[in-house]
Design an enzyme around this catalytic site. Structure first.
Site, PDB file in Angstrom:
ATOM      1  N   LYS A  44       0.843  -1.191   0.000  1.00 53.74           N
ATOM      2  CA  LYS A  44       0.000   0.000   0.000  1.00 53.74           C
ATOM      3  C   LYS A  44       0.878   1.241   0.000  1.00 53.74           C
ATOM      4  O   LYS A  44       1.879   1.291   0.721  1.00 53.74           O
ATOM      5  CB  LYS A  44      -0.891  -0.010   1.257  1.00 53.74           C
ATOM      6  CG  LYS A  44      -1.672   1.274   1.506  1.00 53.74           C
ATOM      7  CD  LYS A  44      -2.752   1.522   0.469  1.00 53.74           C
ATOM      8  CE  LYS A  44      -3.339   2.922   0.577  1.00 53.74           C
ATOM      9  NZ  LYS A  44      -4.359   3.196  -0.454  1.00 53.74           N
ATOM     10  N   CYS A 129      -1.843   9.983  -6.927  1.00 53.63           N
ATOM     11  CA  CYS A 129      -3.024   9.745  -6.092  1.00 53.63           C
ATOM     12  C   CYS A 129      -4.009  10.898  -6.247  1.00 53.63           C
ATOM     13  O   CYS A 129      -3.673  12.051  -5.985  1.00 53.63           O
ATOM     14  CB  CYS A 129      -2.641   9.592  -4.623  1.00 53.63           C
ATOM     15  SG  CYS A 129      -4.116   9.301  -3.615  1.00 53.63           S
TER      16      CYS A 129
HETATM   17  N1  FMN Z   1      -2.671   3.245  -6.449  1.00 53.06           N
HETATM   18  C1  FMN Z   1      -1.506   3.569  -5.824  1.00 53.06           C
HETATM   19  O1  FMN Z   1      -0.491   3.781  -6.500  1.00 53.06           O
HETATM   20  N2  FMN Z   1      -1.455   3.647  -4.452  1.00 53.06           N
HETATM   21  C2  FMN Z   1      -2.524   3.404  -3.657  1.00 53.06           C
HETATM   22  O2  FMN Z   1      -2.414   3.459  -2.429  1.00 53.06           O
HETATM   23  C3  FMN Z   1      -3.757   3.078  -4.284  1.00 53.06           C
HETATM   24  N3  FMN Z   1      -4.879   2.809  -3.557  1.00 53.06           N
HETATM   25  C4  FMN Z   1      -5.997   2.336  -4.177  1.00 53.06           C
HETATM   26  C5  FMN Z   1      -7.084   1.931  -3.407  1.00 53.06           C
HETATM   27  C6  FMN Z   1      -8.216   1.383  -4.025  1.00 53.06           C
HETATM   28  C7  FMN Z   1      -9.371   0.941  -3.175  1.00 53.06           C
HETATM   29  C8  FMN Z   1      -8.261   1.255  -5.445  1.00 53.06           C
HETATM   30  C9  FMN Z   1      -9.454   0.651  -6.147  1.00 53.06           C
HETATM   31  C10 FMN Z   1      -7.189   1.673  -6.201  1.00 53.06           C
HETATM   32  C11 FMN Z   1      -6.037   2.219  -5.597  1.00 53.06           C
HETATM   33  N4  FMN Z   1      -4.923   2.607  -6.351  1.00 53.06           N
HETATM   34  C12 FMN Z   1      -3.774   2.992  -5.712  1.00 53.06           C
HETATM   35  C13 FMN Z   1      -4.943   2.521  -7.821  1.00 53.06           C
HETATM   36  C14 FMN Z   1      -4.657   1.102  -8.284  1.00 53.06           C
HETATM   37  O3  FMN Z   1      -3.370   0.674  -7.866  1.00 53.06           O
HETATM   38  C15 FMN Z   1      -4.756   0.998  -9.818  1.00 53.06           C
HETATM   39  O4  FMN Z   1      -3.747   1.794 -10.414  1.00 53.06           O
HETATM   40  C16 FMN Z   1      -6.092   1.437 -10.385  1.00 53.06           C
HETATM   41  O5  FMN Z   1      -7.165   1.061  -9.544  1.00 53.06           O
HETATM   42  C17 FMN Z   1      -6.327   0.854 -11.785  1.00 53.06           C
HETATM   43  O6  FMN Z   1      -6.258  -0.566 -11.752  1.00 53.06           O
HETATM   44  P1  FMN Z   1      -7.591  -1.503 -11.716  1.00 53.06           P
HETATM   45  O7  FMN Z   1      -8.397  -1.145 -12.924  1.00 53.06           O
HETATM   46  O8  FMN Z   1      -7.073  -2.899 -11.716  1.00 53.06           O
HETATM   47  O9  FMN Z   1      -8.308  -1.148 -10.455  1.00 53.06           O
END
Ligand code: FMN
Length: 310
Positions: A44, A129
């Site tokens: 995280k 972020c």
């Molecule tokens: N990306 C980060 O780089 N750091 C984070 O702490 C972070 N927290 C996230 C928390 C949640 C609940 C979600 C859904 C996404 C978060 N993301 C964070 C983004 C994801 O790492 C990812 O880049 C983004 O959701 C796209 O991928 P996906 O389509 O598989 O969800």
């Protein structure tokens, strides 16, 4: 088939990792990822101090993905640095330490502490972020990106990757790639969520998450075409020494195949990892292998980056 990937001599048995933010906040969750067939684990995103994050509800499933405004809840930088160092001592190098300082100075402080530590693995600097109120996404300010890289590479000689927001104009890829190509970056990870989307609940006529009056990052199926475009656009512009991690909209082996075909070296799963949990890694990897066998590909290099145009 051979699914091995190596990034700067750091080896991954297969290319499918979790994405920062989903089921990776505690050491218990991280242990579960490492105990699964995932290629590796991403922590995280850490801030220097522990954070509770935004008020709830702060994440909601949507018909084709998710919206979230978590606000970087995490146990603080030391917790994650200790974890990856302990894994390194245990012989596991397939980790990525994600950091997301609330300011450039905070990011540089964490990078200095990593530099001074025994950690020798991958570091992912999250410049994207969208969910901390009042803080804009550094990845959209190219001067700020150039400044932080210039400052970081005066002292940092570890393996540094950048987690970037999605871009939507081809000039942005030209401009940013020209900056990134000046530095010994290890990789670029595209994409973070599509920032500041909004979802509506028909019955209540309200937004679906509480922070930021309902605005939040979009992930899942909605974002795959944007992710593929970002991977492809960067692969065509970044120097070959800079690897690419593909993130966004992955929930099947076909999605992984498409990311790699566009140029990804590793991939990460965020939204879809939430409900399915660690079995997703074996399922998606099996599906990828089935596609590779059907196409006669024996290694990822056989098709990586080889997307054809018509
Ligand atoms: N990306 C980060 O780089 N750091 C984070 O702490 C972070 N927290 C996230 C928390 C949640 C609940 C979600 C859904 C996404 C978060 N993301 C964070 C983004 C994801 O790492 C990812 O880049 C983004 O959701 C796209 O991928 P996906 O389509 O598989 O969800």
């Amino acid at each position: 088939s051979n699914l091995q990937v190596s990034i700067n001599d750091i080896n991954f048995n297969n290319p499918v990792l979790n994405a920062a933010g989903v089921r990776c906040q505690s050491t218990t969750e991280l242990d579960a990822i490492l105990a699964s067939t995932a290629g590796g684990a991403v922590t995280k995103s850490a801030t220097l101090q522990p954070r509770n994050g935004n008020e709830t509800p702060r994440m909601q499933s949507l018909p084709f993905g998710s919206i979230n405004s978590m606000g970087l809840p995490n146990y603080g930088f030391d917790y994650y640095l200790d974890y990856v160092i302990n894994q390194q001592i245990a012989g596991n190098q397939n980790l990525i330490l994600s950091i997301a300082g609330l300011s450039i100075a905070e990011n540089l402080t964490m990078l200095r502490q990593i530099q001074a530590s025994d950690y020798q693995g991958l570091v992912e600097l999250n410049l994207s972020c969208p969910n901390v109120a009042g803080k804009s996404q550094v990845g959209y300010d190219f001067e700020a990106v150039a400044d932080i890289l210039a400052a970081a590479f005066t002292f940092f000689d570890g393996h540094l990757g950048l987690k970037l927001p999605p871009y939507f104009d081809l000039n942005q890829f030209d401009e940013l790639s020209a900056i990134l190509n000046q530095y010994p970056l290890t990789y670029v990870n595209s994409i973070n969520s599509i920032g500041n989307g909004l979802a509506v609940d028909l019955d209540t006529e309200t937004v679906v998450i509480k922070p930021k009056a309902g605005f939040g990052g979009i992930g899942g199926d909605y974002v795959k075409p944007t992710a593929l475009a970002n991977i492809r656009a960067f692969r065509l512009r970044l120097n070959p020494a800079i690897k690419i991690i593909g993130t966004g909209g992955i929930s099947s082996g076909q999605d992984v195949f498409e990311h790699i075909l566009c140029g990804a070296d590793l991939v990460q799963i965020g939204t879809a990892f939430g409900p399915e949990g660690t079995p997703i890694f074996e399922r998606v990897t099996d599906e990828l292998e089935t596609i590779m066998v059907a196409k006669g590909y024996r290694s990822l290099a056989d098709f990586r980056g080889k997307l054809k145009i018509i």
